[in-house]
Design an enzyme around this catalytic site. Structure first.
Site, mmCIF file in Angstrom:
data_model
loop_
_atom_site.group_PDB
_atom_site.id
_atom_site.type_symbol
_atom_site.label_atom_id
_atom_site.label_comp_id
_atom_site.label_asym_id
_atom_site.label_seq_id
_atom_site.Cartn_x
_atom_site.Cartn_y
_atom_site.Cartn_z
ATOM 1 N N CYS B 71 95.519 -30.742 5.273
ATOM 2 C CA CYS B 71 94.839 -29.722 4.263
ATOM 3 C C CYS B 71 93.576 -29.679 4.262
ATOM 4 C CB CYS B 71 95.504 -29.907 2.911
ATOM 5 S SG CYS B 71 95.614 -31.641 2.460
ATOM 6 N N HIS B 120 84.517 -38.025 17.847
ATOM 7 C CA HIS B 120 84.966 -37.354 16.853
ATOM 8 C C HIS B 120 86.417 -37.732 16.570
ATOM 9 C CE1 HIS B 120 85.289 -34.207 13.884
ATOM 10 N NE2 HIS B 120 86.458 -33.782 14.421
#
Lengths: 272, 444
Positions: B71, B120
């Site tokens: 989400c 990342h």
């Protein structure tokens, strides 16, 4: 040997024990302090019983005796409710209060009581015992109210310092305070009614606008408002706590302030 | 929209061999780069992830692909010969399947290539990039995404290696720094606060506003001590709310019903990605009377905040946001900064090691290492043999050494040619990795 002093020392030691409990959070202090209050209370009871046996009067005929008696009632009420209400920390408030009251009694001169025939009888004993019990409960309600406000403040400003860990949940403080007010109010009401009956017997009328009566009425109204709002509008939390403290202040004034500042028929046995 | 800094174009590795080693890239959006409305538009369901991996894998521009969708983020991790081409392709795929115009999400996307992409991914997996630093669920989500990609044959040598490294880095950070404790302790702190307000939590009703890793964690924590209280879930996307409600056996409500639910809820946990306040003072005030002033406890986990701090001024309403909860913990804990610094250091180190491995995947260093190994074997064997042959002249010895060199050269000739160009459309990294494994060539 002055046994009164022994009683006070028991209460004082209990206060120390609760202070130790507050800082160190060891349960042994908590239980030790409770035992000390119990010991003080037993001795206190014996002393009062002896006095009653000697004079045939309930020893509430001057300020000294009043304070001494209410200290005993408060200790009794505390001992009775403490195992039922899971607010360990309540002793931190109650024990010093008991000590203070009994110590105040100790330093107040015990003026020889003049025999007043009307200050005897069943209704008077009931009146005094019941109303003092009610006042003791309301004193404890004020204590939990103060604890509630401290804890509420902690939660609102989000600074969780010294008291945060040591105080129970708001809900517990709130419901304990409510119980004290409910019981105290009931006793206060019963005490006032017995007072009216007694007044009717002695003076021939229920209500005589005596300052103590008026202030008792005001105190009663404050607590009545508190309970009413709680039951009807669901007043709880901070407002209930504040009102419990205000009510107790009014009660203190009724008990002490009226005696010194105003005149009335209670004066004879509440002044030195 | 603020983009995390640095989306540098990769330094191209030397192009001596054809075809080149595929390069690693990430295309993504997260809770910092994009508002919740956009993230919800771009999110992939499990099924969509599967089909996306299958379809994208078929494209010649993309060698390996993995999609992480939660989400708070969508990350598309890929390897490709030409990263720019691959990114263009992925954007087109998003536009096509999500029917969102590219202009709408273009500015919210970030891309990383090469070791920046490695870094990342490591940061994402070890929850340094999460809305709540250190929340533990993201690692499970990355693992699920990886499983999905593997099942659909989306990954190859590079992504397999990268993801396994990412898992071990995340694990290491969890065990060596206090980062992981933080999220747990935040939800623990929330529960402790709830206890200080309500005393008993068994029968308290919870309203969950928005779905988030951290909010779910808090609910899980609360559910351990709750038994009879109701649970309401409000989500902007009703279907997501229904799913979540089913998982916690609660009731899904629509976003508009939040105000009414305050009457029955006691603990409100909010973690929507909305940019403005979702719950305001004016909404809460009138409800207090209706609920007979029973306390309301708001836990605001969202960044930026969901709940107007002014709500805290209402009697019997308590609002704690994530920083407040952090402060509660920190009153007797050491500072968290050093912990995340420690974590960043672990990541730097892991990125460096991965880069070394990645570079070694090139044909040239592999062949060099292979030659070195063969040389060493032959040298030592020759020495052993020469010990028992003391009549040989130095010229004979030189001849034998030359022979050794020739043997090595000849053995390596075909493998070297193959590794430099295993044929068009073949994944070179696969063969290089295989070679390294067969000959047990150490990662430097």
């Amino acid at each position: 040997m002055n046994y009164n002093l022994v009683v006070i020392c028991c209460y004082l030691a209990a206060s120390g024990g609760y202070a130790g409990f507050l800082f160190l959070q060891r349960n042994i202090y908590n239980r030790g302090a409770y035992a000390l209050i119990l010991a003080g209370f037993i001795l206190h009871t014996i002393l009062l019983g002896l006095e009653y046996a000697n004079t045939g009067f309930l020893p509430v005929r001057n300020l000294h005796q009043n304070l001494w008696f209410i200290g005993w009632v408060l200790a009794g009420v505390f001992l009775a409710v403490r195992p039922r209400i899971r607010v360990n920390i309540l002793g931190v408030f109650a024990a010093p209060l008991i000590t203070l009251i009994t110590a105040a009694a100790f330093v107040t001169p015990n003026a020889p009581a003049q025999a007043q025939p009307e200050l005897a009888g069943f209704w008077l004993v009931i009146h005094v015992v019941v109303i003092f019990t009610g006042e003791a409960c309301l004193a404890l309600a004020c204590g939990t109210g103060i604890l509630y406000l401290i804890q509420e403040r902690n939660l609102k400003v989000k600074k969780h310092r010294f008291f945060f860990k040591r105080l129970p949940s708001l809900d517990l403080l709130d419901s304990a305070g409510y119980t004290f007010v409910a019981v105290g109010f009931t006793a206060l009401t019963a005490g006032l009614i017995t007072g009216f009956i007694y007044a009717h017997q002695v003076w021939g009328h229920f209500w005589s606008w005596d300052p103590k009566e008026v202030w008792s009425g005001i105190t009663w109204l404050i607590y009545a408002a508190l309970l009413h709002e709680r039951l009807v509008a669901g007043w709880r939390g901070r407002r209930a706590a504040v009102l419990a403290i205000i009510g107790f202040a009014a009660m203190l004034f009724t008990f002490l302030g009226v005696n010194f500042l105003l005149e009335g028929h209670h004066n004879a046995f509440t002044r030195w | 929209m603020h983009l995390p800094d640095g989306s540098p174009q990769p330094e191209k590795p030397s192009t001596e061999s054809t075809p080149e080693l595929p390069e690693l890239g990430i295309l993504g959006i997260n809770h910092i780069s994009a508002p919740v409305e956009l993230r919800e538009c771009l999110a992939f369901s499990d099924q969509e992830c599967r089909t996306a991996v299958q379809e994208l894998k078929k494209r010649p521009e993309i060698s390996e692909i993995l999609i992480i969708s939660t989400c708070n983020r969508v990350e598309m991790l890929f390897t490709a010969q030409d990263t720019n081409e691959a990114i263009k392709n992925l954007k087109a795929y998003i536009t096509e399947t999500k029917s969102v115009e590219e202009s709408r999400f273009e500015s919210s996307l970030y891309t990383y290539c090469g070791s920046m992409a490695v870094k990342h991914l490591f940061r994402v997996a070890s929850s340094l990039d999460s809305m709540v630093l250190g929340e533990p669920q993201i690692l499970g989500q990355v693992k699920a995404a990886y499983r999905n990609a593997v099942n659909n044959r989306g990954t190859g040598v590079i992504l397999n290696r990268l993801l396994h490294k990412a898992f071990s880095v995340a694990k290491r950070i969890r065990s060596e720094t206090g980062i992981g404790d933080r999220a747990v302790s935040i939800s623990y702190a929330a529960v402790e606060l709830a206890r200080k307000i309500f005393g008993r939590l068994e029968d308290k009703a919870i309203l969950l506003v928005g779905a988030g890793e951290m909010a779910e964690l808090a609910v899980e924590h609360l559910n351990r001590i709750r038994s009879t209280g109701a649970l309401y879930v409000a989500n902007r996307t009703f279907e997501v709310g229904v799913d979540l409600a089913r998982r916690f056996s609660g009731t899904a409500i629509s976003f508009g019903e939040i105000g009414n639910t305050f009457k029955s809820a006691d603990i409100i946990i909010s973690s929507t990605g909305a940019p403005e306040y979702v719950i305001t003072r004016d909404q809460v005030r009138p409800v207090m009377r209706q609920r007979k002033h029973r306390p309301l406890f708001f836990i605001d986990i969202a960044v930026p905040r969901d709940i107007d701090p002014a709500v805290n001024r209402i009697d019997n309403a308590y609002v704690y946001d994530i920083d407040d909860l952090q402060d509660v913990i920190e009153e007797n804990a050491e500072s968290r900064r050093s912990e995340s610094e420690k974590a960043e250091r672990i990541i730097e180190e892991a990125v460096l090691r991965f880069d070394q491995w990645y570079e070694s995947l090139d044909a040239v260093p592999t062949i060099k290492q292979l030659r070195g190994k063969l040389d060493a074997i032959l040298d030592s064997e020759l020495k052993k043999t020469l010990q028992s042959m003391d009549r040989l002249s130095s010229r004979d010895i030189q001849a034998l050494e030359r022979m050794n060199e020739a043997v090595v050269k000849k053995i390596l000739h075909d493998p070297a040619r193959f590794l430099k160009n295993p044929g068009s459309h073949r994944d070179k990294s696969l063969y290089i990795d295989l070679t390294r494994k067969i000959f047990n060539l150490e990662d430097e």
